[in-house]
Design a protein around this motif. Structure first.
Motif, PDB file in Angstrom:
ATOM      1  N   SER A  92     -17.617 -54.837  20.779  1.00  0.00           N
ATOM      2  CA  SER A  92     -18.351 -55.113  19.629  1.00  0.00           C
ATOM      3  C   SER A  92     -18.635 -54.744  18.305  1.00  0.00           C
ATOM      4  CB  SER A  92     -20.262 -54.837  20.351  1.00  0.00           C
ATOM      5  OG  SER A  92     -20.283 -53.433  20.114  1.00  0.00           O
ATOM      6  N   ASP A  95     -16.765 -56.865  15.969  1.00  0.00           N
ATOM      7  CA  ASP A  95     -16.570 -58.155  15.516  1.00  0.00           C
ATOM      8  C   ASP A  95     -17.635 -57.360  13.805  1.00  0.00           C
ATOM      9  OD1 ASP A  95     -16.578 -60.466  17.402  1.00  0.00           O
ATOM     10  OD2 ASP A  95     -18.382 -59.417  18.551  1.00  0.00           O
ATOM     11  N   ARG A  99     -15.923 -59.255  10.237  1.00  0.00           N
ATOM     12  CA  ARG A  99     -16.919 -59.870   9.013  1.00  0.00           C
ATOM     13  C   ARG A  99     -17.320 -59.291   8.029  1.00  0.00           C
ATOM     14  NH1 ARG A  99     -20.201 -60.617  14.074  1.00  0.00           N
ATOM     15  NH2 ARG A  99     -21.536 -58.728  13.254  1.00  0.00           N
ATOM     16  N   ASN A 111     -13.384 -64.177  12.467  1.00  0.00           N
ATOM     17  CA  ASN A 111     -12.780 -64.960  13.786  1.00  0.00           C
ATOM     18  C   ASN A 111     -10.731 -64.437  13.461  1.00  0.00           C
ATOM     19  OD1 ASN A 111     -14.650 -65.603  15.511  1.00  0.00           O
ATOM     20  ND2 ASN A 111     -14.297 -67.517  15.218  1.00  0.00           N
ATOM     21  N   LYS A 114     -10.728 -60.401  13.785  1.00  0.00           N
ATOM     22  CA  LYS A 114     -11.044 -59.902  15.049  1.00  0.00           C
ATOM     23  C   LYS A 114      -9.538 -60.679  16.056  1.00  0.00           C
ATOM     24  CE  LYS A 114     -13.981 -60.672  18.841  1.00  0.00           C
ATOM     25  NZ  LYS A 114     -14.966 -61.572  19.692  1.00  0.00           N
TER      26      LYS A 114
END
Length: 702
Positions: A92, A95, A99, A111, A114
């Motif tokens: 988490s 993520d 960003r 993305n 990530k």
């Protein structure tokens, strides 16, 4: 049948050979893994783990007032070891981190970041460069608060690789003097000359080689921390340097000249306050600093008439001339053996006094005098050159100083014409810095000091080394000769070849110089123009030299080309330096008005004027917030009234000192012309009216 048996035999032999090779391969693998395992593991570690140098932070370079001329700013490359963080909330956190990375770098989506981090973790990578763009220190502080990154290197795996970059707050100001140092440890200026102090001592840290040939830093107890470099404090004055460069550039562009140099020096200390070197770029036709013509070998040239000061000094020291004696310069042409010496003025000057010979810079007059008194023993003339320390380098603190060139009477290339031409600055080569050092000695009462540009080497509050003013010669000549030379140099400006720069505000002493350029063994119609002198003449504080090479147009003489540059630089220094301005009872900084019992200050900066009044116990009051103010008298007290100068309109500078008026007006983009001395009494553009950029405003001082 025999053929069949033969084929079977060959197959069996081949199978046996393959079997033996396979057995030997497995045997060798076993030996490497079991018997020689430790040996090869150690070799692999040596190849992939190395102690590598960690660069020290380079020291800073400062101006005399503490202005930062060059520093090393830390930049960082951001990498990540995705295998470090084992916490359950890692996914988490990725993520949120992705960003942040996408919003910061703006080169790929969240993305994409990530996927890159997750793939690296799944592949077991321990070093992932997140982006090759380098970030500054403030950006590093911001990133350090992001998810995963805030756990640090050991907890989250973030790696901020420090990379120092050299930064100059004043951009290209004094560019060649501050200098540079390249990867091969070669360079120029202060960066190169004082590299031993600036570079510090590198440390050593353990690094691991990873895929792609990069090296990942590892923490190790045996790491050796680098020692930062020393700072150097120069004698340069940022304001004077800026003035010197801007005024020189303007004249170079105006005259489409090849290059120009300016040096400004403090008379008593030898402190260099400014060195400017600007040369035309043949491709762009703009001007930049490429060589140090003021100090280095590229600046070695025939100085021309500025060398006549040395000739006059030698003649005066011999005690055989009087300034009122006459010299017949004839029609401006005089033959020495097979060569003609000529004056700049067509038709010549005729009969001149020796004083006029110097003031009008007569080549014929000077060369005739030197030949008459030294022609039979030229070594005596050379002795005066050596006494003035012109025959050897000065030992200046910057590397690459030019080595002067002088002929000697026992040289094979010494001719009967050598001495006459040498007496007016030909057949010799010296740098502008050496010429200035001679004139500075005359301004300094005969004491010749070594020019210096670095006054201190320090680290923090600890001083490593301090440089004091060094005297090269207690006196280059007798007091009587020095006084006479000072008088002659004033005469050049008052009524000689530099009379165009004479001013009533303060006095200037100096000498013009114009030398034909020697190209491919022949003198051409290209000229090397110069002016060297000092100011104020009665109590010299600054000496300076201006040289401009190959100016275009008519009247390519030192008095027309270089002297005005000297004057403009001197004007601006004089306006800025209150210590050299003569304070008079009627127009000084503080004057008595209407015989009141307190000084009356007309206009200026509020903080400065309040400080002056408070220190003198003068009642003064101000309730406003304006930076600039005017004064009014009320009940034997000064009332400050705000003077708005920030609006895009012509400000009111009446009552201000010239220094303050120049600051306010030039910051608005106005070009200032002034006359008189004291405070501003009138201005040509009315206050509160619109104006155009670079528009001229004339000020009258009284």
């Amino acid at each position: 049948m025999n053929i069949k048996k033969s084929i079977l035999l060959r197959v069996r032999l081949s199978f046996l050979a393959v079997t033996l090779i396979a057995i030997s391969i497995f045997y060798r693998i076993g030996v490497i893994q079991v018997v020689e395992g430790d040996k090869w593991a150690q070799l692999s570690e040596e190849i992939n783990l190395q102690y590598r140098p960690v660069k020290a932070t380079r020291g800073n370079i400062y101006g005399a007032d503490g202005s930062l001329l060059a520093t090393s700013l830390p930049f960082y490359r951001v990498a990540l070891d995705p295998s470090i963080d084992k916490s359950p909330d890692w996914k988490s956190s990725v993520d949120s981190l992705s960003r942040n990375l996408a919003a910061f770098y703006k080169d790929r989506s969240a993305n994409a970041y990530k996927r890159m981090i997750l793939d690296a973790r799944n592949d077991g990578k321990k070093y992932l460069i997140l982006n090759r763009r380098q970030i500054n220190y403030q950006e590093k502080l911001t990133m350090s608060k992001w998810p995963i990154f805030k756990k640090g290197r050991m907890g989250g795996g973030v790696i901020f690789e420090k990379i120092d970059k050299r930064y100059r707050p004043f951009k290209n100001l004094a560019g060649r003097t501050v200098g540079f140092l390249n990867e091969d440890q070669y360079g120029a200026g202060l960066e190169y000359s004082f590299n031993e102090y600036l570079q510090g001592r590198n440390g050593e840290a353990l690094f691991q080689k990873i895929v792609g040939g990069s090296w990942k830093p590892l923490h190790d107890a045996d790491d050796i921390k680098p020692t930062d470099g020393f700072d150097i404090v120069t004698t340069l004055d940022v304001n004077i340097q800026d003035v010197a460069e801007s005024v020189l550039l303007k004249q170079l562009i105006n005259k489409d000249a090849a290059f120009g140099s300016v040096i400004v020096m403090e008379v008593a200390t030898g402190h260099i306050k400014a060195i400017a070197n600007l040369e035309k770029n043949k491709q762009s036709h703009g001007y930049g600093e490429y060589y140090n013509y003021a100090v280095g070998e590229q600046g070695l040239t025939e100085p021309g008439s500025t060398f006549k000061l040395l000739s006059m000094m030698a003649l005066l020291e011999e005690g055989k001339i009087n300034l009122n004696d006459s010299v017949d310069t004839g029609n401006g042409s005089y033959k020495f053996y097979d060569r003609y010496m000529r004056d700049a003025k067509r038709g010549g000057y005729g009969m001149l006094s020796i004083r006029e010979v110097f003031e009008k810079s007569s080549n014929v007059g000077i060369s005739k005098l030197v030949d008459e008194h030294f022609g039979h023993q030229p070594q005596r003339f050379i002795d005066y050159i050596e006494k003035a320390k012109l025959d050897k380098p000065l030992g200046f603190q910057l590397k690459g100083e030019g080595i002067p060139y002088f002929k000697h009477p026992d040289d094979k290339n010494w001719y009967g014409t050598t001495l006459p031409w040498m007496s007016i600055g030909y057949e010799i080569k010296i740098t502008p810095l050496q010429t200035l050092t001679l004139y500075n000695a005359v301004a300094n009462g005969g004491r010749m000091v070594k020019p210096m540009i670095v006054q201190q080497i320090s680290r923090g509050n600890s001083i490593e080394e301090e440089f004091e003013t060094e005297t090269l010669t207690r006196s280059i000549a007798s007091n009587k000769t020095i006084n006479t030379l000072q008088d002659l140099l004033k005469g050049v400006v008052e009524k000689g070849t530099a009379s165009n720069i004479s001013t009533d505000t303060y006095s200037i002493a100096g000498k013009t110089g114009t030398a034909q350029k020697l190209i491919n063994g022949r003198y051409t119609q290209k000229y090397y123009t110069s002016f060297v002198g000092y100011f104020p003449a009665e109590k010299p504080k600054y000496s300076a030299i201006v040289v401009i090479d190959s100016p275009k147009g008519f009247n390519a003489y030192g008095g027309d080309i270089s002297a005005p540059v000297f004057k403009e630089i001197a004007d601006k220094i004089y306006a800025q330096d209150m210590n050299i301005q003569q304070i008079e009872t009627k127009d000084g900084n503080i004057v008595r008005a209407n015989n009141e019992e307190f000084p009356y200050i007309k206009a200026g900066k509020a903080a400065e004027l309040q400080m002056i009044c408070n220190s003198m116990g003068i009642s003064n009051h101000y309730a406003g917030s304006e930076t600039w103010v005017k004064s009014s008298i009320s009940n034997k007290s000064i009332q400050w009234v705000g003077n708005t100068v920030e609006k895009p309109l012509v400000p009111d500078v009446t009552g201000m000192t010239l220094r303050d008026a120049l600051y306010v007006l030039e910051n608005k983009g106005l070009r200032v012309e002034f006359s008189g001395s004291g405070r501003v009494s009138t201005q040509s553009l009315s206050k509160g009216t619109p104006f155009k950029n670079d528009q001229i405003i004339k000020l009258s001082l009284s």
